[in-house]
Design a protein around this motif. Structure first.
Motif, PDB file in Angstrom:
ATOM      1  N   ALA A 131       0.855  -1.194   0.000  1.00  5.22           N
ATOM      2  CA  ALA A 131       0.000   0.000   0.000  1.00  5.22           C
ATOM      3  C   ALA A 131       0.886   1.237   0.000  1.00  5.22           C
ATOM      4  N   GLN A 187      -3.976  -0.103   5.533  1.00  3.74           N
ATOM      5  CA  GLN A 187      -3.291   0.784   6.485  1.00  3.74           C
ATOM      6  C   GLN A 187      -4.294   1.297   7.524  1.00  3.74           C
ATOM      7  N   ARG A 237      -2.393  -7.983   4.640  1.00  3.18           N
ATOM      8  CA  ARG A 237      -1.364  -7.509   5.576  1.00  3.18           C
ATOM      9  C   ARG A 237      -1.892  -6.222   6.216  1.00  3.18           C
ATOM     10  N   LYS A 252       0.103  -0.110  10.241  1.00  2.26           N
ATOM     11  CA  LYS A 252      -0.425   1.184  10.691  1.00  2.26           C
ATOM     12  C   LYS A 252      -0.482   2.183   9.546  1.00  2.26           C
ATOM     13  N   GLY A 253       0.536   2.168   8.674  1.00  3.97           N
ATOM     14  CA  GLY A 253       0.606   3.129   7.564  1.00  3.97           C
ATOM     15  C   GLY A 253       1.809   4.035   7.733  1.00  3.97           C
ATOM     16  N   ALA A 254       2.530   4.263   6.643  1.00  3.45           N
ATOM     17  CA  ALA A 254       3.846   4.903   6.749  1.00  3.45           C
ATOM     18  C   ALA A 254       3.958   6.249   6.041  1.00  3.45           C
ATOM     19  N   SER A 291       3.267  -5.495  12.357  1.00  2.00           N
ATOM     20  CA  SER A 291       3.508  -4.443  13.343  1.00  2.00           C
ATOM     21  C   SER A 291       4.610  -4.903  14.293  1.00  2.00           C
ATOM     22  N   HIS A 292       5.337  -3.910  14.829  1.00  2.00           N
ATOM     23  CA  HIS A 292       6.327  -4.216  15.870  1.00  2.00           C
ATOM     24  C   HIS A 292       5.799  -3.822  17.235  1.00  2.00           C
ATOM     25  N   LEU A 309       9.660  -5.799   9.836  1.00  2.50           N
ATOM     26  CA  LEU A 309      10.625  -5.298   8.868  1.00  2.50           C
ATOM     27  C   LEU A 309      12.026  -5.795   9.201  1.00  2.50           C
ATOM     28  N   ILE A 335      14.348  -4.783  12.404  1.00  3.73           N
ATOM     29  CA  ILE A 335      13.583  -4.206  13.523  1.00  3.73           C
ATOM     30  C   ILE A 335      13.030  -5.311  14.424  1.00  3.73           C
ATOM     31  N   ARG A 353      11.566   4.905   7.607  1.00  2.93           N
ATOM     32  CA  ARG A 353      12.007   4.233   8.847  1.00  2.93           C
ATOM     33  C   ARG A 353      12.517   5.273   9.853  1.00  2.93           C
ATOM     34  N   GLU A 386       9.631   7.005  11.564  1.00  2.00           N
ATOM     35  CA  GLU A 386       8.864   6.206  12.524  1.00  2.00           C
ATOM     36  C   GLU A 386       9.407   6.313  13.933  1.00  2.00           C
ATOM     37  N   ARG A 387      10.674   6.655  14.046  1.00  2.00           N
ATOM     38  CA  ARG A 387      11.270   6.542  15.370  1.00  2.00           C
ATOM     39  C   ARG A 387      12.362   7.581  15.566  1.00  2.00           C
ATOM     40  N   ASN A 427      15.986   6.570  15.753  1.00  2.00           N
ATOM     41  CA  ASN A 427      16.702   6.238  14.515  1.00  2.00           C
ATOM     42  C   ASN A 427      17.362   7.478  13.928  1.00  2.00           C
TER      43      ASN A 427
HETATM   44  P1  FAD Z   1       5.091   1.816  15.928  1.00  2.00           P
HETATM   45  O1  FAD Z   1       4.185   2.387  16.931  1.00  2.00           O
HETATM   46  O2  FAD Z   1       5.643   2.683  14.883  1.00  2.00           O
HETATM   47  O3  FAD Z   1       6.249   1.032  16.609  1.00  2.00           O
HETATM   48  C1  FAD Z   1       6.106   0.157  17.694  1.00  2.00           C
HETATM   49  C2  FAD Z   1       7.496  -0.222  18.210  1.00  2.00           C
HETATM   50  O4  FAD Z   1       8.195  -0.931  17.186  1.00  2.00           O
HETATM   51  C3  FAD Z   1       8.407   0.953  18.502  1.00  2.00           C
HETATM   52  O5  FAD Z   1       8.229   1.391  19.832  1.00  2.00           O
HETATM   53  C4  FAD Z   1       9.768   0.347  18.279  1.00  2.00           C
HETATM   54  O6  FAD Z   1      10.155  -0.456  19.364  1.00  2.00           O
HETATM   55  C5  FAD Z   1       9.540  -0.534  17.117  1.00  2.00           C
HETATM   56  N1  FAD Z   1       9.770   0.178  15.833  1.00  2.00           N
HETATM   57  C6  FAD Z   1       8.815   0.581  14.959  1.00  2.00           C
HETATM   58  N2  FAD Z   1       9.366   1.180  13.884  1.00  2.00           N
HETATM   59  C7  FAD Z   1      10.690   1.172  14.096  1.00  2.00           C
HETATM   60  C8  FAD Z   1      11.786   1.637  13.335  1.00  2.00           C
HETATM   61  N3  FAD Z   1      11.629   2.247  12.148  1.00  2.00           N
HETATM   62  N4  FAD Z   1      13.033   1.465  13.851  1.00  2.00           N
HETATM   63  C9  FAD Z   1      13.208   0.844  15.025  1.00  2.00           C
HETATM   64  N5  FAD Z   1      12.190   0.376  15.797  1.00  2.00           N
HETATM   65  C10 FAD Z   1      10.954   0.537  15.341  1.00  2.00           C
HETATM   66  N6  FAD Z   1       3.378   0.776   5.484  1.00  2.00           N
HETATM   67  C11 FAD Z   1       2.668   1.179   4.390  1.00  2.00           C
HETATM   68  O7  FAD Z   1       2.195   2.317   4.370  1.00  2.00           O
HETATM   69  N7  FAD Z   1       2.497   0.344   3.323  1.00  2.00           N
HETATM   70  C12 FAD Z   1       2.972  -0.926   3.319  1.00  2.00           C
HETATM   71  O8  FAD Z   1       2.779  -1.649   2.334  1.00  2.00           O
HETATM   72  C13 FAD Z   1       3.699  -1.389   4.461  1.00  2.00           C
HETATM   73  N8  FAD Z   1       4.186  -2.644   4.513  1.00  2.00           N
HETATM   74  C14 FAD Z   1       4.734  -3.083   5.691  1.00  2.00           C
HETATM   75  C15 FAD Z   1       5.115  -4.414   5.813  1.00  2.00           C
HETATM   76  C16 FAD Z   1       5.576  -4.911   7.015  1.00  2.00           C
HETATM   77  C17 FAD Z   1       5.955  -6.348   7.114  1.00  2.00           C
HETATM   78  C18 FAD Z   1       5.666  -4.045   8.149  1.00  2.00           C
HETATM   79  C19 FAD Z   1       6.114  -4.553   9.479  1.00  2.00           C
HETATM   80  C20 FAD Z   1       5.330  -2.720   8.024  1.00  2.00           C
HETATM   81  C21 FAD Z   1       4.881  -2.217   6.812  1.00  2.00           C
HETATM   82  N9  FAD Z   1       4.539  -0.875   6.665  1.00  2.00           N
HETATM   83  C22 FAD Z   1       3.870  -0.478   5.539  1.00  2.00           C
HETATM   84  C23 FAD Z   1       4.986   0.126   7.674  1.00  2.00           C
HETATM   85  C24 FAD Z   1       3.943   0.364   8.731  1.00  2.00           C
HETATM   86  O9  FAD Z   1       2.846   1.055   8.161  1.00  2.00           O
HETATM   87  C25 FAD Z   1       4.524   1.205   9.893  1.00  2.00           C
HETATM   88  O10 FAD Z   1       4.962   2.429   9.407  1.00  2.00           O
HETATM   89  C26 FAD Z   1       5.665   0.537  10.634  1.00  2.00           C
HETATM   90  O11 FAD Z   1       5.500  -0.843  10.701  1.00  2.00           O
HETATM   91  C27 FAD Z   1       5.756   1.066  12.065  1.00  2.00           C
HETATM   92  O12 FAD Z   1       4.567   0.797  12.753  1.00  2.00           O
HETATM   93  P2  FAD Z   1       4.446  -0.263  13.965  1.00  2.00           P
HETATM   94  O13 FAD Z   1       3.149  -0.972  13.777  1.00  2.00           O
HETATM   95  O14 FAD Z   1       5.623  -1.108  14.020  1.00  2.00           O
HETATM   96  O15 FAD Z   1       4.233   0.615  15.252  1.00  2.00           O
END
Ligand code: FAD
Length: 317
Positions: free
Chosen positions: A145, A173, A194, A197-199, A236-237, A264, A267, A299, A302-303, A306
């Protein structure tokens, strides 16, 4: 996720081709980028994939590149994926797994979606080529997405692809207001979704802006998908959302082949291994290529930690 005050600035910087060229030229970022991108070559990503498979994890590889504005570049992306699929054949996938260990993740904007005139048709034709090759290789396909202006067009392409390739997955997302409804329409039998949250930087007219609102939306969407008949992929992480997913897995009686976690590359590695050790499938989204700038900036956005790490690497050169 959205609490970082620098997020909009970093995301805007991530979409600037000029800044991207400058940062890439500096060559300073390799060490920092390496954490999120195992390398620029196909060989480096295949090695990373082999190591992930050896640790019991599954893989989805993304050939980095987005916002392609010429057909030749889109064609080059198709060729890169076809070559990757051939290289996948040498990887030691676990025998007898009900769930394919290997997947490719595609961005339609890299396959020509933004080309003037017939971009959607070009992207669909290119995606079809890749779906055919992936099917023949026993590899899953996911359509990523991107920003909200592409959501309708992307879902239309995914629907078209699914007519011939029913396992093609897409990403929803949780930060978009529309996503709970999209989850309802995509929670049917065999449907792979999948949930992330959305990036991207999205306006308040279409997306929740606060972290708590996004998390609440994610939890609602997760519930729809887990109670549905499809194959939810929890991307999600976030520890609270992972716990929520685990609780729903138990409550809905899903078996280990009926859902997966996704994170990812680079992470929360220990958490990825912990979930595998507990018997869950974990797929690691692993990008490669020289177009890492936009991905890397998302990336950083998001944090805040980083960003500090990145800035420190600049002064300690
Ligand atoms: P957050 O609240 O951002 O993070 C929760 C915890 O995870 C943080 O406290 C930290 O410990 C850890 N963490 C999160 N991000 C980081 C980082 N960058 N560096 C280090 N630690 C971190 N987004 C899209 O818009 N389109 C997509 O197609 C898409 N595909 C994805 C595919 C996968 C497999 C994943 C995991 C994510 C994808 N994303 C995509 C990104 C997603 O939208 C988020 O931006 C990203 O996953 C961070 O959100 P979170 O759910 O991990 O929560």
């Amino acid at each position: 996720v959205l609490a970082n005050p620098l997020r909009p600035v970093l995301l805007a910087a991530g979409r600037s081709p000029r800044l991207g060229r400058t940062v890439s030229r500096l060559g300073l970022t390799r060490r920092v980028v390496d954490r999120f991108v195992p390398g620029e070559s196909e060989r480096s990503v295949v090695e990373a994939a082999a190591a992930l498979l050896a640790s019991g994890r599954f893989v989805s590889v993304d050939h980095l590149g987005e916002d392609t504005t010429d057909a030749a570049q889109a064609e080059a992306t198709v060729q890169a994926y076809l070559s990757l699929l051939r290289a996948y054949a040498d990887l030691p996938v676990p025998a007898g797994s009900a769930v394919p260990a290997l997947e490719i993740s595609l961005k339609l904007s890299a396959l020509g979606q933004a080309l003037p005139g017939n971009g959607d048709e070009v992207a669909l034709a290119n995606a079809r080529t890749l779906c055919r090759a992936a099917d023949a290789a026993g590899v899953w396909v996911n359509v990523d997405a991107e920003d909200h202006t592409t959501t309708d067009a992307t879902l239309a392409v995914v629907r078209a692809l699914r007519e011939d390739h029913p396992t093609v997955a897409t990403v929803l997302q949780a930060y978009l207001h529309r996503t709970e409804d999209d989850c309802r329409s995509l929670a049917g039998t065999g449907s792979r979704v999948r949930l992330c949250k959305g990036a991207y930087a999205e306006p308040a007219s279409v997306a929740f802006q606060g972290a708590a609102e996004v998390d609440a939306s994610y939890a609602r969407c997760l519930e729809v998908l887990m109670r549905g008949a499809g194959y939810p992929m929890v991307a999600s992480h976030d520890p609270a959302l992972i716990d929520a997913a685990l609780a729903l897995v138990t409550e809905t009686g899903r078996g280990p082949d009926d859902y997966e976690f996704q994170m990812l590359y680079g992470i929360r590695d220990a958490e990825q291994r912990r979930l595998v050790a507990e018997g869950h499938h974990v797929r690691v989204y692993t990008p490669y290529g020289d177009q890492w700038y936009g991905y890397f900036m998302r990336r950083l956005a998001e944090r805040p930690a980083n960003l500090v790490f990145f800035l420190r690497s600049l002064v300690s050169r």
